[in-house]
Design a protein around this motif. Structure first.
Motif, PDB file in Angstrom:
ATOM      1  N   LEU A  20       0.825  -1.202   0.000  1.00 31.76           N
ATOM      2  CA  LEU A  20       0.000   0.000   0.000  1.00 31.76           C
ATOM      3  C   LEU A  20       0.866   1.261   0.000  1.00 31.76           C
ATOM      4  CD1 LEU A  20      -2.959   0.751  -0.047  1.00 31.76           C
ATOM      5  CD2 LEU A  20      -2.992   0.590   2.435  1.00 31.76           C
ATOM      6  N   MET A  21       1.899   1.278   0.812  1.00 33.20           N
ATOM      7  CA  MET A  21       2.792   2.447   0.835  1.00 33.20           C
ATOM      8  C   MET A  21       3.532   2.593  -0.493  1.00 33.20           C
ATOM      9  SD  MET A  21       4.194   2.786   4.736  1.00 33.20           S
ATOM     10  CE  MET A  21       4.744   1.124   4.945  1.00 33.20           C
ATOM     11  N   TYR A  22       3.938   1.477  -1.075  1.00 30.45           N
ATOM     12  CA  TYR A  22       4.626   1.542  -2.359  1.00 30.45           C
ATOM     13  C   TYR A  22       3.677   2.022  -3.461  1.00 30.45           C
ATOM     14  CZ  TYR A  22       7.569   0.312  -6.315  1.00 30.45           C
ATOM     15  OH  TYR A  22       8.307   0.373  -7.451  1.00 30.45           O
ATOM     16  N   ALA A  23       2.442   1.551  -3.446  1.00 31.31           N
ATOM     17  CA  ALA A  23       1.456   1.994  -4.441  1.00 31.31           C
ATOM     18  C   ALA A  23       1.174   3.489  -4.294  1.00 31.31           C
ATOM     19  CB  ALA A  23       0.165   1.190  -4.297  1.00 31.31           C
ATOM     20  N   TYR A  28       1.728   8.922  -6.146  1.00 35.03           N
ATOM     21  CA  TYR A  28       2.068  10.301  -5.803  1.00 35.03           C
ATOM     22  C   TYR A  28       3.171  10.823  -6.729  1.00 35.03           C
ATOM     23  CZ  TYR A  28       3.376  14.377  -3.043  1.00 35.03           C
ATOM     24  OH  TYR A  28       3.651  15.656  -2.644  1.00 35.03           O
ATOM     25  N   ARG A  29       4.185  10.007  -6.928  1.00 34.65           N
ATOM     26  CA  ARG A  29       5.295  10.365  -7.818  1.00 34.65           C
ATOM     27  C   ARG A  29       4.807  10.563  -9.252  1.00 34.65           C
ATOM     28  NH1 ARG A  29       8.603   6.867 -10.662  1.00 34.65           N
ATOM     29  NH2 ARG A  29      10.598   7.740 -11.267  1.00 34.65           N
ATOM     30  N   LYS A 119      -5.777   8.542 -12.958  1.00 35.61           N
ATOM     31  CA  LYS A 119      -5.501   7.227 -12.361  1.00 35.61           C
ATOM     32  C   LYS A 119      -4.627   7.387 -11.126  1.00 35.61           C
ATOM     33  CE  LYS A 119      -5.982   4.682 -16.638  1.00 35.61           C
ATOM     34  NZ  LYS A 119      -5.478   3.713 -17.566  1.00 35.61           N
ATOM     35  N   PHE A 120      -3.556   8.164 -11.264  1.00 40.95           N
ATOM     36  CA  PHE A 120      -2.663   8.382 -10.121  1.00 40.95           C
ATOM     37  C   PHE A 120      -3.384   9.091  -8.980  1.00 40.95           C
ATOM     38  CE2 PHE A 120       1.044   8.289 -13.269  1.00 40.95           C
ATOM     39  CZ  PHE A 120       1.495   7.050 -12.836  1.00 40.95           C
ATOM     40  N   LYS A 121      -4.126  10.121  -9.297  1.00 35.73           N
ATOM     41  CA  LYS A 121      -4.833  10.890  -8.270  1.00 35.73           C
ATOM     42  C   LYS A 121      -5.846  10.020  -7.524  1.00 35.73           C
ATOM     43  CE  LYS A 121      -7.616  14.979  -7.451  1.00 35.73           C
ATOM     44  NZ  LYS A 121      -8.320  16.119  -8.006  1.00 35.73           N
ATOM     45  N   THR A 122      -6.552   9.192  -8.255  1.00 37.29           N
ATOM     46  CA  THR A 122      -7.528   8.296  -7.642  1.00 37.29           C
ATOM     47  C   THR A 122      -6.846   7.314  -6.697  1.00 37.29           C
ATOM     48  OG1 THR A 122      -8.958   8.488  -9.586  1.00 37.29           O
ATOM     49  CG2 THR A 122      -9.337   6.593  -8.133  1.00 37.29           C
ATOM     50  N   MET A 123      -5.739   6.747  -7.134  1.00 38.40           N
ATOM     51  CA  MET A 123      -4.997   5.828  -6.268  1.00 38.40           C
ATOM     52  C   MET A 123      -4.491   6.531  -5.015  1.00 38.40           C
ATOM     53  SD  MET A 123      -2.799   3.402  -8.836  1.00 38.40           S
ATOM     54  CE  MET A 123      -1.734   2.820  -7.538  1.00 38.40           C
ATOM     55  N   THR A 125      -5.613   9.180  -3.482  1.00 35.50           N
ATOM     56  CA  THR A 125      -6.713   9.549  -2.594  1.00 35.50           C
ATOM     57  C   THR A 125      -7.279   8.346  -1.843  1.00 35.50           C
ATOM     58  OG1 THR A 125      -7.283  11.380  -4.059  1.00 35.50           O
ATOM     59  CG2 THR A 125      -8.966  10.670  -2.480  1.00 35.50           C
ATOM     60  N   TRP A 126      -7.733   7.355  -2.562  1.00 35.55           N
ATOM     61  CA  TRP A 126      -8.398   6.203  -1.946  1.00 35.55           C
ATOM     62  C   TRP A 126      -7.435   5.355  -1.121  1.00 35.55           C
ATOM     63  CZ3 TRP A 126     -13.649   5.164  -2.078  1.00 35.55           C
ATOM     64  CH2 TRP A 126     -14.414   5.999  -2.905  1.00 35.55           C
ATOM     65  N   PHE A 127      -6.239   5.114  -1.647  1.00 30.72           N
ATOM     66  CA  PHE A 127      -5.277   4.274  -0.939  1.00 30.72           C
ATOM     67  C   PHE A 127      -4.750   4.950   0.320  1.00 30.72           C
ATOM     68  CE2 PHE A 127      -3.698   1.164  -4.475  1.00 30.72           C
ATOM     69  CZ  PHE A 127      -5.012   0.820  -4.772  1.00 30.72           C
ATOM     70  N   THR A 128      -4.581   6.271   0.289  1.00 32.20           N
ATOM     71  CA  THR A 128      -4.097   6.987   1.469  1.00 32.20           C
ATOM     72  C   THR A 128      -5.135   6.947   2.593  1.00 32.20           C
ATOM     73  OG1 THR A 128      -2.693   8.435   0.133  1.00 32.20           O
ATOM     74  CG2 THR A 128      -3.250   9.202   2.358  1.00 32.20           C
ATOM     75  N   ILE A 129      -6.383   7.151   2.257  1.00 30.41           N
ATOM     76  CA  ILE A 129      -7.442   7.073   3.272  1.00 30.41           C
ATOM     77  C   ILE A 129      -7.475   5.670   3.876  1.00 30.41           C
ATOM     78  CG2 ILE A 129      -9.942   7.178   3.670  1.00 30.41           C
ATOM     79  CD1 ILE A 129      -9.995   9.364   1.420  1.00 30.41           C
TER      80      ILE A 129
END
Length: 154
Positions: A20-23, A28-29, A119-123, A125-129
């Motif tokens: 999850l942190m890697y994703a 983010y990058r 795609k990046f922004k969605t990942m 947002t959702w993954f960070t929450i």
């Protein structure tokens, strides 16, 4: 079987956190450097969601056979007032189910976005929450409320 399943669940927690942190890092990058969403990024998204689903499977199985959650279910009116039983019988399971649901939704939404940046922004947002929920609901060894070992032996 219970100790083995508990050890698997404990071990898989680290795979969930790392993936999850890697994703999130990759997303983010990619978002901030305006990188293309590559096949590797898609694989990271998919593997992260898959590991979370495996962890959820271990967790549901544990919920069914755990003596803690069995006591919680059988003695709800008294167990709900005991921090340990309430945590494992209700709080941990509901929060983790919520987190895996958010990972699943975020993964599916990211997969269907039209642009790489979306795609990046969605990942992100959702993954960070989901990550924040997971971090707040793990029974860490240093937690003053509910403490469990960080690594369980088989």
């Amino acid at each position: 079987m219970y100790p083995t399943l508990l050890a698997l669940h404990s071990l898989t927690r680290w795979l969930v956190l790392i993936s999850l942190m890697y994703a999130i890092y990759r997303a983010y990058r990619g978002q901030h450097k305006h990188l293309p969403f590559t096949k590797f990024d898609n694989t990271v998204r998919h593997v992260t969601a898959t590991i979370a689903h495996i962890q959820l499977t271990w967790g549901v199985w544990l919920y069914i056979i755990s003596p803690l959650t069995e006591y919680f279910r059988d003695h709800f009116s008294t167990a709900v007032h005991d921090r340990q039983f309430r945590f494992f019988g209700m709080e941990h399971s509901l929060m983790m189910l919520t987190a895996v649901t958010l990972i699943t939704i975020g993964s599916a939404k990211a997969k269907r976005q039209a642009t790489d940046q979306q795609k990046f922004k969605t990942m992100v947002t959702w993954f960070t929450i989901a990550l924040l929920i997971i971090l707040s609901s793990i029974p860490w060894s240093f937690s003053p409320l509910i403490s469990r070992p960080n690594f369980r032996p088989f």
